[in-house]
Design a protein around this motif. Sequence first.
Motif, PDB file in Angstrom:
ATOM      1  N   GLU A  26      44.653  33.519  36.881  1.00 55.34           N
ATOM      2  CA  GLU A  26      45.018  33.467  35.464  1.00 55.34           C
ATOM      3  C   GLU A  26      43.836  33.145  34.553  1.00 55.34           C
ATOM      4  N   GLU A  27      42.803  32.485  35.098  1.00 59.39           N
ATOM      5  CA  GLU A  27      41.613  32.157  34.307  1.00 59.39           C
ATOM      6  C   GLU A  27      40.579  33.287  34.342  1.00 59.39           C
ATOM      7  N   GLY A  65      46.951  44.392  36.278  1.00 59.99           N
ATOM      8  CA  GLY A  65      48.201  43.931  36.879  1.00 59.99           C
ATOM      9  C   GLY A  65      48.292  44.262  38.360  1.00 59.99           C
ATOM     10  N   ASP A  66      47.152  44.434  39.018  1.00 62.36           N
ATOM     11  CA  ASP A  66      47.098  44.796  40.437  1.00 62.36           C
ATOM     12  C   ASP A  66      47.833  46.105  40.722  1.00 62.36           C
ATOM     13  N   LYS A  67      47.859  46.982  39.723  1.00 66.59           N
ATOM     14  CA  LYS A  67      48.569  48.255  39.856  1.00 66.59           C
ATOM     15  C   LYS A  67      48.066  49.067  41.047  1.00 66.59           C
TER      16      LYS A  67
END
Length: 191
Positions: A26-27, A65-67
């Motif tokens: 998240e960072e 988003g790690d798509k």
Amino acid sequence: MGSTVADNGKLSDLPQQRRFVTAHNEEGKAVVHSHQDLEWRAYDADQLAFSVVYTTSSTPPDLNGDKDILIHQGVMESGQLGLVNPNGSVLRYVDFKPGYRCGMHRTQSLDYGIVMEGHIQMVLDSGETHDLKRGDIAIQRATQHQWVNTSQTEWARMLFVLQECAPLYVGGQEFGEDLGKHSELPASRKE
């Protein structure tokens, strides 16, 4: 279709490889998203083994988003991956049994083939042969070719990056995928 290799997860006596996929927390810091031993599939009476390390399904791939990770997982779970992934890429290890000679074949792709272990001979349909050693790289440009492990005692391993290419025409004739005697190998699908 090939069979999943049992016992130690691989067919050859070469070292087992692991895959590490990175992502961001998240960072925005880099972290390892996942890691695992590679899974192998045997072909051609256990003389050949494949391990797909990673795939992409678009160029450029979308990492948001790690798509790309989710799409790769979907490709692998579908069981529909051919030698080439339409509109994307495939990173694949290939192990060749001592003395093994694969059939002459062509994929509709631009391939980077890096010899990781052993020695391998590249044979082209023109009759040209070239001996490759560890670290040598073959740039296969949708050409008809075969691989020969010239050792009678040692396995050979190559790492391939395959990228789909536009249809190839030579002298007005289209040259598409031709798996030759490798009917059990997964044919590439078109989208």
